[in-house]
Structures are given as structure tokens and as C-alpha cells.
Design a protein around this motif. Structure first.
Motif, short mmCIF file in Angstrom:
data_model
loop_
_atom_site.label_atom_id
_atom_site.label_comp_id
_atom_site.label_asym_id
_atom_site.label_seq_id
_atom_site.Cartn_x
_atom_site.Cartn_y
_atom_site.Cartn_z
N ARG A 26 0.94 -1.18 0.02
CA ARG A 26 -0.06 -0.05 0.07
C ARG A 26 0.84 1.17 -0.04
O ARG A 26 0.55 2.29 -0.61
CB ARG A 26 -0.73 0.13 1.27
CG ARG A 26 -2.03 1.13 1.21
CD ARG A 26 -2.63 0.88 2.55
NE ARG A 26 -2.05 0.99 3.99
CZ ARG A 26 -2.11 -0.21 4.84
NH1 ARG A 26 -2.82 -1.12 4.56
NH2 ARG A 26 -1.26 -0.16 5.59
N ASP A 27 1.85 1.08 0.84
CA ASP A 27 2.85 2.24 0.94
C ASP A 27 4.52 2.07 0.28
O ASP A 27 4.78 0.97 0.06
CB ASP A 27 2.98 2.76 2.32
CG ASP A 27 1.57 2.85 3.20
OD1 ASP A 27 0.85 3.72 2.76
OD2 ASP A 27 1.59 2.41 4.17
N PRO A 28 4.83 2.99 -0.24
CA PRO A 28 6.31 3.06 -0.70
C PRO A 28 6.97 2.72 0.65
O PRO A 28 7.09 2.84 1.53
CB PRO A 28 6.36 4.47 -1.38
CG PRO A 28 5.72 5.39 -0.46
CD PRO A 28 4.41 4.66 -0.31
N LEU A 29 8.35 2.08 -0.01
CA LEU A 29 9.27 1.56 0.80
C LEU A 29 10.13 2.60 1.27
O LEU A 29 11.25 2.54 1.01
CB LEU A 29 9.87 0.16 0.57
CG LEU A 29 9.03 -0.72 0.57
CD1 LEU A 29 9.52 -2.09 0.02
CD2 LEU A 29 8.64 -1.31 2.00
N ASP A 30 9.67 3.75 1.87
CA ASP A 30 10.69 4.73 2.45
C ASP A 30 10.83 4.46 3.83
O ASP A 30 10.48 3.08 4.28
CB ASP A 30 10.13 6.08 2.22
CG ASP A 30 8.49 6.10 2.81
OD1 ASP A 30 8.23 5.16 3.70
OD2 ASP A 30 7.77 7.05 2.36
N ALA A 31 11.35 5.06 4.68
CA ALA A 31 11.66 4.83 6.04
C ALA A 31 10.29 4.61 6.84
O ALA A 31 10.26 3.53 7.52
CB ALA A 31 12.33 5.92 6.97
N ALA A 32 9.21 5.37 6.69
CA ALA A 32 7.98 4.98 7.34
C ALA A 32 7.49 3.39 6.77
O ALA A 32 7.02 2.82 7.42
CB ALA A 32 6.94 6.04 7.09
N GLY A 33 7.75 3.29 5.32
CA GLY A 33 7.04 2.02 4.81
C GLY A 33 7.85 0.85 5.57
O GLY A 33 7.13 -0.13 5.69
N TRP A 34 9.28 0.84 5.68
CA TRP A 34 9.92 -0.17 6.15
C TRP A 34 9.43 -0.33 7.59
O TRP A 34 9.21 -1.77 8.09
CB TRP A 34 11.20 0.22 6.12
CG TRP A 34 12.10 -0.09 4.90
CD1 TRP A 34 12.77 1.01 4.08
CD2 TRP A 34 12.12 -1.01 4.00
NE1 TRP A 34 13.32 0.48 2.94
CE2 TRP A 34 12.99 -0.53 2.91
CE3 TRP A 34 11.82 -2.53 4.20
CZ2 TRP A 34 13.03 -1.37 1.65
CZ3 TRP A 34 11.79 -3.36 2.89
CH2 TRP A 34 12.63 -2.90 1.86
N ALA A 35 9.20 0.56 8.49
CA ALA A 35 8.79 0.63 9.85
C ALA A 35 7.53 -0.23 9.94
O ALA A 35 7.02 -0.92 10.57
CB ALA A 35 8.80 1.73 10.39
N THR A 36 6.42 0.02 8.86
CA THR A 36 5.14 -0.32 9.07
C THR A 36 5.19 -2.04 8.36
O THR A 36 4.58 -2.79 8.95
CB THR A 36 4.41 0.42 7.78
OG1 THR A 36 4.19 1.71 8.44
CG2 THR A 36 3.07 -0.24 7.65
N LEU A 37 5.89 -2.28 7.52
CA LEU A 37 6.00 -3.67 7.06
C LEU A 37 6.43 -4.71 8.24
O LEU A 37 6.11 -5.75 8.59
CB LEU A 37 7.03 -3.63 5.61
CG LEU A 37 7.18 -5.00 5.02
CD1 LEU A 37 6.03 -5.81 4.82
CD2 LEU A 37 8.24 -4.90 4.05
N LEU A 38 7.87 -4.10 9.06
CA LEU A 38 8.13 -4.75 9.94
C LEU A 38 7.21 -4.98 11.18
O LEU A 38 7.24 -6.16 11.61
CB LEU A 38 9.68 -4.27 10.22
CG LEU A 38 10.79 -4.28 9.13
CD1 LEU A 38 12.01 -3.65 9.60
CD2 LEU A 38 10.94 -5.84 8.81
N GLY A 39 6.61 -3.90 11.53
CA GLY A 39 5.94 -3.90 12.45
C GLY A 39 4.59 -4.93 12.25
O GLY A 39 4.06 -5.41 13.45
N ALA A 40 4.32 -4.95 11.13
CA ALA A 40 2.95 -5.57 10.86
C ALA A 40 3.26 -7.38 10.73
O ALA A 40 2.39 -8.15 10.99
CB ALA A 40 2.24 -5.10 9.49
N THR A 41 4.51 -7.63 10.58
CA THR A 41 4.84 -9.17 10.09
C THR A 41 5.69 -9.69 11.25
O THR A 41 5.74 -10.91 11.34
CB THR A 41 5.41 -9.20 8.73
OG1 THR A 41 6.54 -8.36 8.90
CG2 THR A 41 4.54 -8.72 7.73
#
Length: 372
Positions: free
Chosen positions: A255-270
Motif C-alpha cells: 500500500r505504501d512506498p518503501l521509504d523509512a516509514a514504509g519499512w517500519a510499517t512492514l516490519l511492525g505488521a509481520t
């Protein structure tokens, strides 16, 4: 956030993965507390099962001349060092057979009571090795594993004591993909179901895999566009040295680009990975805390890399993984190796213990120095 300091030790900081190697440590950071550092750079990443995610930024990356999955011999990929491991008799388990069987029975009770559908229960094997002034040669162990147990998601991250505020010593022969990200997509490859032969994989193995695949699908739906998450493969049989596994693949469009916030969201969700926790994940994690005598550390976490400049990552589930801890006082450090099994209502407690023995036997034997 921390910066690296010169080591001055025999082993320099390094990271090796299939197709890429990194040298020249320039930064170390807690990626949970400082996700903003993932706006640029190439980072080796080790995530503990308990939630700590650490990244080490390296100045130089290059294609692996000696791929960590193909290196042979007893010396490290750079030709230096010979592995000298612990004696086979020195390994001790955090849970003995009686304790592990009791834990399996407790999980089955929780399944019957409706608290969980499945939970992973693990134990950690440890043996004395090395010291604060003589760390084991991670590259040499990686070469041994590459020759004797080649793995598609193998990796080594070694930042010696004194090279950064957070040193690390991890050598993985992981067969399992946690996350592959790039070009706006993410894919995960959960493994559930283990046997010595394909014909020995049964209904319990398939049920276990389907439950975890569904949990991975739910995790990815938290970060992917609606309607894009799909099961690409379900319960495919994969051959590995001495073992067969059931492997599924789940993918989606981020859903979101893999910028700093995107990496944090991806790791936090999984994190932690679904296949080594259970379903529902929150209930399984409570059971794991109750039943396992100590933290798992990098075992069942994640090991891999993030290329923040190009929005790409390859992270493996931290199984079939060795890690080393220095001594807390006088005496030797310790080499560790984790092993576990997914428990469902259909689990036989004694059979699950034997599965943990099967998963550990080949790799522990490779890492051990034969008695003379």
C-alpha cells in the motif's frame, strides 16, 4: 542510534548473503526506535523473536564471488580460518524431553479450550565456545554449513565485540523466506510440515501449513492494497538436505512506498514471523512466554538485508540458525542453536520431540568438532 567504532580485532565486521557481501561498517541502529535511518543505505538486519530489530549499515557491497550457499571446504569464504566447534557431548537443551513433551500437552489443552489453533514451541541448544577475546570464526562455520547443508536463504552477520555498540554473531542456514520486497510487491514463503520423506507428510502437516498460510495472508493484508494479497503456492513439497518441507507462498502489492516509514510499517505488521509463532498470533505468543524458559533471541526472528536506496529487501526466518554470545563473566562464551515444532490438536507429544531432534541433528553435527 549508534555509530560504529573501529574493532581492532581479528575478525572485521561483515555480512554475507546469497549473491551479496558487505564490508566497511559505518553505522549501527535500533530500527524500531530509529526507523528514519532506513531512508538510505544498505543494511544487514537481525531481528530477535522478542521484538528487537537491529541494523548495521555497510559502506561497500559487492556480488558474492564465493556465494555463501556454494562455498566448500572448512575455511571461510575468504579463505581464512578453520572452524573449531564445541564437542558433541557439550550441548545442553533449555527444555529436556520431559519438559518439551509437557509443553506440547499444554498447548494441546489450549487448542481444546479454543485459545489457539496452533502454537510453536521451541527449545535452545547451547554449548560452551570462545571467549570475549577469542570469538569463533563465523565465516568458517558458514563455509561448513554451505558445504554440508546448502540453504536458499543462508546468511552470516558478524559484527565483533567492540566494533559497534551492538555486536552480533549469527550464521544461518535458513530454508525459509520471511519477506522479499521490491518493485512495490512483498512475498513471504512460510514453511510448515517436516519429514524425512515426502510420503511421510500427513494430514496434520497440511492442516498446520494451511493455518499458518492464512495467518501470513492476514499479516500481509495489513500492509497491502485491498484485494491484492493472494496465495501463490499452497503446500508445495520442497527437498532440503535430509528433510522435506511443505512450503507455501503468499504475495501482495504494498500500500505504501518503501521509504523509512514504509519499512517500519512492514516490519511492525509481520514480526515475529507467523510460521514460528502460531495462530492467533497474540494468543500463541502468550503461550510461548509461559512455556519456554528463556528468550529465543535471533532464533525465529529474521536475518537478512534491506537496501533502502533501491527499496528492496530479502529477509529469512531465523531458523536453522546459530548465534554466539560472549561470556557474562569468566569462562567461555556460548554457541546456540534453536529447534522447535508447530503444535496442533493433532500433535503427538513424543513425535513432536523427535521432530525437533530431526531438525537439529544434521546442523549441530556439522557445527560440532568430533571427539578424538
Amino acid at each position: 542510534m549508534t555509530s560504529a567504532a573501529p574493532s581492532g580485532r581479528l575478525h572485521e565486521a561483515r555480512a554475507d548473503f546469497p549473491g551479496v557481501r558487505a564490508r566497511g561498517l559505518i553505522q549501527c541502529a535500533d530500527l524500531r526506535r530509529h526507523p528514519e535511518v532506513l531512508s538510505s543505505g544498505w543494511w544487514a538486519v537481525v531481528a530477535d523473536f522478542e521484538g528487537r530489530v537491529t541494523g548495521w549499515r555497510f559502506a561497500e557491497t559487492s556480488p558474492a564471488v564465493h556465494d555463501v550457499t556454494r562455498t566448500t571446504g572448512r575455511s571461510g569464504p575468504d579463505g581464512g580460518g578453520t572452524w573449531s566447534g564445541p564437542s558433541p557431548a557439550s550441548w545442553r537443551s533449555s527444555l529436556d524431553e520431559e519438559g518439551y513433551v509437557a509443553a506440547v500437552r499444554r498447548i494441546r489443552e489450549s487448542v481444546r479450550e479454543g485459545d489457539v489453533y496452533q502454537a510453536n514451541i521451541c527449545r535452545v541448544l547451547s554449548a560452551p565456545l570462545g571467549s570475549a577475546t577469542a570469538e569463533p570464526d563465523a565465516a568458517a562455520l558458514a563455509a561448513i554449513l554451505a558445504a554440508g547443508n546448502p540453504a536458499p536463504h543462508a546468511g552470516t552477520v558478524h559484527v565483533p565485540l567492540g566494533a559497534a555498540e551492538r555486536p552480533v554473531w549469527v550464521v544461518s542456514a535458513s530454508p525459509e523466506l520471511f519477506l522479499s520486497a521490491g518493485d512495490g510487491r512483498v512475498v513471504s514463503g512460510p514453511i510448515k510440515g517436516t519429514a524425512t520423506r515426502a510420503q511421510d507428510l500427513g494430514a496434520k502437516d497440511r492442516a498446520e501449513n494451511v493455518m499458518i498460510t492464512d495467518l501470513v495472508r492476514n499479516d500481509l493484508q495489513r500492509v497491502c492494497l485491498p484485494g491484492t494479497v493472494e496465495v501463490l503456492d499452497l503446500c508445495a513439497v520442497e527437498q532440503h538436505p535430509g528433510l522435506v518441507h511443505l512450503v507455501s507462498r503468499v504475495g501482495g502489492t504494498l500500500r505504501d512506498p518503501l521509504d523509512a516509514a514504509g519499512w517500519a510499517t512492514l516490519l511492525g505488521a509481520t514480526l515475529p514471523p507467523a510460521s514460528v509463532s502460531g495462530a492467533p498470533k497474540s494468543s500463541a505468543l502468550r503461550l510461548i512466554t509461559e512455556l519456554e524458559p528463556g528468550p529465543r533471541g535471533p532464533y525465529c526472528g529474521a536475518v537478512g538485508w534491506i537496501d533502502a536506496d533501491n527499496g528492496r529487501a530479502e529477509l529469512a526466518v531465523g531458523i536453522r540458525t546459530f548465534w554466539w554470545t560472549p561470556p557474562t563473566g569468566r569462562g567461555a562464551g556460548a554457541l546456540h542453536f534453536g529447534t522447535g515444532a508447530g503444535i496442533t490438536w493433532g500433535s503427538d507429544p513424543q513425535a513432536e520431540w523427535h521432530e525437533t531432534e530431526l531438525k537439529a541433528s544434521r546442523l549441530v553435527a556439522l557445527a560440532s568438532t568430533p571427539a578424538r
